[in-house]
Write a protein that holds these residues in place. Structure first.
Motif, mmCIF file in Angstrom:
data_model
loop_
_atom_site.group_PDB
_atom_site.id
_atom_site.type_symbol
_atom_site.label_atom_id
_atom_site.label_comp_id
_atom_site.label_asym_id
_atom_site.label_seq_id
_atom_site.Cartn_x
_atom_site.Cartn_y
_atom_site.Cartn_z
ATOM 1 N N ASP A 118 -32.971 113.130 86.956
ATOM 2 C CA ASP A 118 -32.149 111.929 87.116
ATOM 3 C C ASP A 118 -31.042 112.192 88.125
ATOM 4 O O ASP A 118 -30.449 113.283 88.144
ATOM 5 C CB ASP A 118 -31.532 111.519 85.782
ATOM 6 N N VAL A 119 -30.763 111.186 88.946
ATOM 7 C CA VAL A 119 -29.704 111.308 89.940
ATOM 8 C C VAL A 119 -28.827 110.064 89.907
ATOM 9 O O VAL A 119 -29.320 108.952 89.686
ATOM 10 C CB VAL A 119 -30.284 111.529 91.361
ATOM 11 N N ALA A 126 -28.000 107.767 98.444
ATOM 12 C CA ALA A 126 -29.323 107.933 97.852
ATOM 13 C C ALA A 126 -29.522 109.381 97.433
ATOM 14 O O ALA A 126 -28.915 110.304 97.971
ATOM 15 C CB ALA A 126 -30.408 107.519 98.841
ATOM 16 N N GLY A 127 -30.390 109.577 96.444
ATOM 17 C CA GLY A 127 -30.777 110.908 96.013
ATOM 18 C C GLY A 127 -32.103 111.301 96.641
ATOM 19 O O GLY A 127 -32.857 110.457 97.135
ATOM 20 N N ARG A 128 -32.397 112.597 96.611
ATOM 21 C CA ARG A 128 -33.612 113.111 97.237
ATOM 22 C C ARG A 128 -34.196 114.241 96.383
ATOM 23 O O ARG A 128 -33.462 115.107 95.900
ATOM 24 C CB ARG A 128 -33.289 113.634 98.642
ATOM 25 N N THR A 144 -34.495 107.971 96.628
ATOM 26 C CA THR A 144 -34.170 106.796 95.831
ATOM 27 C C THR A 144 -33.774 105.622 96.719
ATOM 28 O O THR A 144 -33.542 105.768 97.920
ATOM 29 C CB THR A 144 -33.006 107.087 94.875
ATOM 30 N N GLN A 145 -33.680 104.480 96.109
ATOM 31 C CA GLN A 145 -33.025 103.360 96.757
ATOM 32 C C GLN A 145 -31.548 103.704 96.935
ATOM 33 O O GLN A 145 -31.053 104.668 96.357
ATOM 34 C CB GLN A 145 -33.166 102.114 95.892
ATOM 35 N N GLU A 153 -31.046 106.718 89.008
ATOM 36 C CA GLU A 153 -32.489 106.524 89.142
ATOM 37 C C GLU A 153 -33.171 107.844 88.772
ATOM 38 O O GLU A 153 -32.626 108.927 89.023
ATOM 39 C CB GLU A 153 -32.844 106.119 90.571
ATOM 40 N N THR A 154 -34.349 107.750 88.177
ATOM 41 C CA THR A 154 -35.144 108.938 87.898
ATOM 42 C C THR A 154 -36.056 109.215 89.089
ATOM 43 O O THR A 154 -36.848 108.359 89.485
ATOM 44 C CB THR A 154 -35.986 108.762 86.627
ATOM 45 N N MET A 155 -35.941 110.406 89.655
ATOM 46 C CA MET A 155 -36.804 110.817 90.759
ATOM 47 C C MET A 155 -37.994 111.569 90.164
ATOM 48 O O MET A 155 -37.819 112.528 89.402
ATOM 49 C CB MET A 155 -36.045 111.708 91.737
ATOM 50 N N PHE A 156 -39.204 111.152 90.510
ATOM 51 C CA PHE A 156 -40.415 111.721 89.909
ATOM 52 C C PHE A 156 -41.464 111.959 90.980
ATOM 53 O O PHE A 156 -41.730 111.091 91.821
ATOM 54 C CB PHE A 156 -40.981 110.773 88.849
ATOM 55 N N LEU A 157 -42.070 113.150 90.952
ATOM 56 C CA LEU A 157 -43.189 113.482 91.840
ATOM 57 C C LEU A 157 -44.234 114.235 91.037
ATOM 58 O O LEU A 157 -43.899 115.023 90.140
ATOM 59 C CB LEU A 157 -42.723 114.353 93.010
#
Length: 208
Positions: A118-119, A126-128, A144-145, A153-157
């Motif tokens: 989470d960022v 924006a987060g990366r 992120t947006q 926002e949750t960043m997921f890969l």
């Protein structure tokens, strides 16, 4: 697997096989390819706890020009005003936010299939999240947006190949500071296969 243009359930002439699709046995019937998840949540640790080696599955470190090897530890900090889940976040020795040249690196003990973190932004930015294989090849990037102050926002890969050796998270480098919280990663254990050039696949070693 093929493109069933006429939806008759049979591969007819002109219906091409689909390459690169992941086919899996949904053992737990949850509609997703998955396996046991490992979560590292700062809220589970006391203020000031070092989290760099707190779990055997991963090692956390702060990376960037200012971090010497003896100053790159990652800690849990009580910051309820900016925390995304609960009231603790990931921090480093110099600050409670991650500047554009300060990033959180997560090295996995064994390669994984998916990672999320989470960022939030302390300003507008924006987060990366980046993931790499064991040869330092960049596999994928999540940006992120644009987040307003306090938005998250949750960043997921994920990778069906299961070759994520490490991940790097932080700001997208647009001048804003990032707040990081709640790391989750997983190695898929349900049987799966990836379709070949003609859509062919084979899933072996199925449980009885």
């Amino acid at each position: 697997k093929f493109e069933d243009i006429n939806a008759n359930g049979v591969q007819d002439d002109g219906e091409e096989g689909l390459e690169g699709w992941t086919i899996y046995i949904d053992v737990n019937a949850n509609g997703a390819l998955d396996g046991p998840e490992t979560t590292l949540e700062p809220d589970d640790y006391a203020e000031g706890s070092e989290l760099s080696n707190v779990i055997p599955e991963a090692t956390l470190s702060a990376v960037g020009p200012k971090f010497a090897t003896n100053r790159n530890a990652v800690y849990a900090a009580y910051k309820p005003s900016v925390a995304i889940t609960g009231d603790h976040i990931f921090v480093h020795a110099y600050d409670s936010v991650w500047h554009p040249e300060e990033q959180l690196r997560v090295d996995f003990t064994a390669a994984v299939n998916s990672v999320s973190i989470d960022v939030a932004s302390s300003e507008t930015g924006a987060g990366r999240l980046e993931i790499y294989d064991a040869e330092d090849n960049l596999l994928d990037t999540y940006v992120t947006q644009v987040l307003g102050a306090g938005e998250s926002e949750t960043m997921f890969l994920d990778r069906s190949e299961g070759d994520i050796a490490y991940a790097i998270a932080g700001s997208n480098g647009d001048g804003a500071y990032a707040v990081l919280d709640n790391l989750v990663f997983s190695s898929w254990t349900e049987p799966y296969a990836i379709t070949g050039p003609s859509g062919e696949y084979s899933i072996t070693d199925l449980p009885p």
